[in-house]
Design a protein around this motif. Structure first.
Motif, mmCIF file in Angstrom:
data_model
loop_
_atom_site.group_PDB
_atom_site.id
_atom_site.type_symbol
_atom_site.label_atom_id
_atom_site.label_comp_id
_atom_site.label_asym_id
_atom_site.label_seq_id
_atom_site.Cartn_x
_atom_site.Cartn_y
_atom_site.Cartn_z
ATOM 1 N N LEU A 23 -6.145 22.830 37.594
ATOM 2 C CA LEU A 23 -6.060 22.327 38.961
ATOM 3 C C LEU A 23 -5.046 23.143 39.752
ATOM 4 O O LEU A 23 -4.073 23.653 39.191
ATOM 5 C CB LEU A 23 -5.649 20.849 38.955
ATOM 6 C CG LEU A 23 -6.589 19.893 38.200
ATOM 7 C CD1 LEU A 23 -5.988 18.499 38.157
ATOM 8 C CD2 LEU A 23 -7.958 19.863 38.844
ATOM 9 N N PRO A 24 -5.257 23.273 41.059
ATOM 10 C CA PRO A 24 -4.272 23.999 41.871
ATOM 11 C C PRO A 24 -2.963 23.227 41.944
ATOM 12 O O PRO A 24 -2.921 22.005 41.802
ATOM 13 C CB PRO A 24 -4.953 24.089 43.244
ATOM 14 C CG PRO A 24 -5.902 22.925 43.265
ATOM 15 C CD PRO A 24 -6.392 22.776 41.854
ATOM 16 N N THR A 25 -1.883 23.955 42.171
ATOM 17 C CA THR A 25 -0.566 23.337 42.260
ATOM 18 C C THR A 25 -0.263 22.953 43.699
ATOM 19 O O THR A 25 -0.775 23.554 44.650
ATOM 20 C CB THR A 25 0.515 24.298 41.748
ATOM 21 O OG1 THR A 25 0.490 25.494 42.551
ATOM 22 C CG2 THR A 25 0.259 24.655 40.295
ATOM 23 N N LEU A 26 0.570 21.929 43.854
ATOM 24 C CA LEU A 26 1.073 21.530 45.158
ATOM 25 C C LEU A 26 2.487 22.071 45.275
ATOM 26 O O LEU A 26 3.386 21.623 44.561
ATOM 27 C CB LEU A 26 1.048 20.011 45.311
ATOM 28 C CG LEU A 26 -0.341 19.357 45.283
ATOM 29 C CD1 LEU A 26 -0.212 17.856 45.397
ATOM 30 C CD2 LEU A 26 -1.212 19.916 46.407
ATOM 31 N N PRO B 286 -0.765 17.262 37.334
ATOM 32 C CA PRO B 286 -0.412 16.285 36.289
ATOM 33 C C PRO B 286 1.061 15.876 36.328
ATOM 34 O O PRO B 286 1.392 14.713 36.079
ATOM 35 C CB PRO B 286 -0.755 17.014 34.987
ATOM 36 C CG PRO B 286 -1.821 17.973 35.374
ATOM 37 C CD PRO B 286 -1.453 18.431 36.757
ATOM 38 N N ALA B 287 1.954 16.828 36.675
ATOM 39 C CA ALA B 287 3.376 16.486 36.756
ATOM 40 C C ALA B 287 3.641 15.543 37.921
ATOM 41 O O ALA B 287 4.476 14.624 37.819
ATOM 42 C CB ALA B 287 4.207 17.759 36.903
ATOM 43 N N ILE B 288 2.934 15.707 39.024
ATOM 44 C CA ILE B 288 3.115 14.809 40.170
ATOM 45 C C ILE B 288 2.626 13.409 39.829
ATOM 46 O O ILE B 288 3.272 12.406 40.166
ATOM 47 C CB ILE B 288 2.365 15.377 41.386
ATOM 48 C CG1 ILE B 288 2.969 16.718 41.801
ATOM 49 C CG2 ILE B 288 2.395 14.388 42.549
ATOM 50 C CD1 ILE B 288 2.232 17.398 42.922
ATOM 51 N N VAL B 289 1.473 13.326 39.135
ATOM 52 C CA VAL B 289 0.966 12.009 38.728
ATOM 53 C C VAL B 289 1.924 11.356 37.748
ATOM 54 O O VAL B 289 2.180 10.146 37.822
ATOM 55 C CB VAL B 289 -0.447 12.156 38.127
ATOM 56 C CG1 VAL B 289 -0.956 10.802 37.640
ATOM 57 C CG2 VAL B 289 -1.406 12.735 39.147
ATOM 58 N N LEU C 167 -5.525 14.756 33.091
ATOM 59 C CA LEU C 167 -5.621 15.893 34.017
ATOM 60 C C LEU C 167 -5.081 17.191 33.429
ATOM 61 O O LEU C 167 -5.304 18.263 34.005
ATOM 62 C CB LEU C 167 -4.855 15.574 35.311
ATOM 63 C CG LEU C 167 -5.469 14.500 36.213
ATOM 64 C CD1 LEU C 167 -4.570 14.261 37.417
ATOM 65 C CD2 LEU C 167 -6.869 14.885 36.653
ATOM 66 N N VAL C 168 -4.372 17.108 32.316
ATOM 67 C CA VAL C 168 -3.744 18.308 31.750
ATOM 68 C C VAL C 168 -4.767 19.386 31.382
ATOM 69 O O VAL C 168 -4.559 20.569 31.689
ATOM 70 C CB VAL C 168 -2.864 17.921 30.539
ATOM 71 C CG1 VAL C 168 -2.413 19.150 29.778
ATOM 72 C CG2 VAL C 168 -1.670 17.121 31.003
ATOM 73 N N PRO C 169 -5.894 19.074 30.712
ATOM 74 C CA PRO C 169 -6.809 20.157 30.307
ATOM 75 C C PRO C 169 -7.483 20.880 31.473
ATOM 76 O O PRO C 169 -8.002 21.983 31.285
ATOM 77 C CB PRO C 169 -7.851 19.427 29.444
ATOM 78 C CG PRO C 169 -7.215 18.150 29.044
ATOM 79 C CD PRO C 169 -6.334 17.782 30.187
#
Length: 302
Positions: free
Chosen positions: A200-203, A209-212, A195-197
């Motif tokens: 994506l919107p942030t939560l 990617p950090a949440i995953v 998901l890094v490339p």
């Protein structure tokens, strides 16, 4: 816990099957591990308690001791069969002792060629068609041995943890199925790297990617299939690659020496380093799951 108890049995039978290589013939080895598996299940009595199953397994002894006893039993049975076939040999026969070494006859596929026969033709008493077919098969096998099969090392790594004699022909697929939590942790790590490339919107303030990765970290810490050091490696390698590698490489690539230039350079390289670190961590954890360290059992990994 049910899966863990079953895995302890499979790992023990697998170690015994490995110890039997070179000492028992294939059919003897298969028969022995099947009887051993049945004996463990009988003593286990259907219990799914991993601690109790580990205690039952310890009561059977080490794999080397089990193979030694089986070799002596086979030698005694072979001696008894020879005495039954030749009663005259009973006078000179003596029982097989614990220090005796059993010698099994060499199993040869074909008879030795007669004196003066061509080595490729084997026994001249064979029909010409058999001799020709054997020669063609030998040439094909030789050609195949000269060039390695594709992905040979990868297949060997995948089968490292699955002994087909001890697991009924099952391979790495069964190992991952028996370790569903570990497989889920590996899958979450892979998804976090993939998901890094994508932009994506942030939560709130957290990137997806950090949440995953955080979900993968929680799952990984709850796993029982790896030691704590292996789990620590799986968690820290992507973070160190992202933070330390990103800072070092970002500072080296930044132009002008300003903070803004450094942040741009860090943002450009840190994502790639996180992907590489995740790939290294997943590869290490998968290798440890397929081929755990020798001597590591369920007692120190529960």
């Amino acid at each position: 816990m049910i899966e863990r108890a079953d895995q302890l049995v499979l790992e023990f039978v697998s170690r015994v099957a490995d110890a039997a290589h070179g000492r028992l013939r294939p059919e003897q080895r298969l028969d022995f591990v099947q009887r051993l598996r049945a004996g463990v299940e009988r003593e286990r009595g259907g219990s799914e308690d991993a601690r109790y199953v580990a205690k039952v397994i310890a009561g059977f002894g080490t794999p080397a001791d089990l193979i030694d006893r089986e070799v002596r039993r086979l030698a005694a049975a072979q001696q008894a069969a020879q005495q039954a076939a030749d009663p005259a040999s009973r006078q000179d026969a003596r029982p097989v002792g614990a220090g005796d070494t059993a010698v099994f006859p060499v199993v040869a596929d074909d008879a030795e060629p007669h004196h003066g026969a061509h080595p490729e033709d084997g026994d001249r008493r064979l029909p010409p068609g058999v001799i020709y077919g054997r020669r063609i098969a030998t040439e094909r096998i030789t050609r195949r041995a000269d060039r390695p099969a594709p992905l040979l090392r990868l297949r060997r790594a995948a089968m490292a943890g699955g002994n087909p004699m001890a697991t009924g022909g099952r391979d790495a697929r069964t190992i991952f199925l028996n370790n569903r939590r570990e497989t889920m942790a590996l899958a979450l790590l892979v998804v976090a790297g993939l998901l890094v490339p994508f932009r994506l919107p942030t939560l709130a303030i957290f990137p997806i990617p950090a949440i995953v990765w955080a979900a993968a970290a929680l799952t990984l810490l709850a796993c029982q299939g790896w030691s704590f050091s292996d789990r620590l490696i799986g968690l820290t390698v992507p973070v160190l690659a992202y933070a330390v590698g990103g800072v070092l490489l970002g500072a080296a690539r930044s132009e002008g020496g300003t903070v803004q230039a450094f942040m741009v350079s860090f943002h450009n390289v840190s994502g790639v380093l996180f992907i590489l670190g995740t790939a290294a961590a997943v590869s290490w954890l998968a290798f440890r799951l397929l081929d755990p360290p020798h001597g590591e059992n369920g007692n120190n990994r529960r």
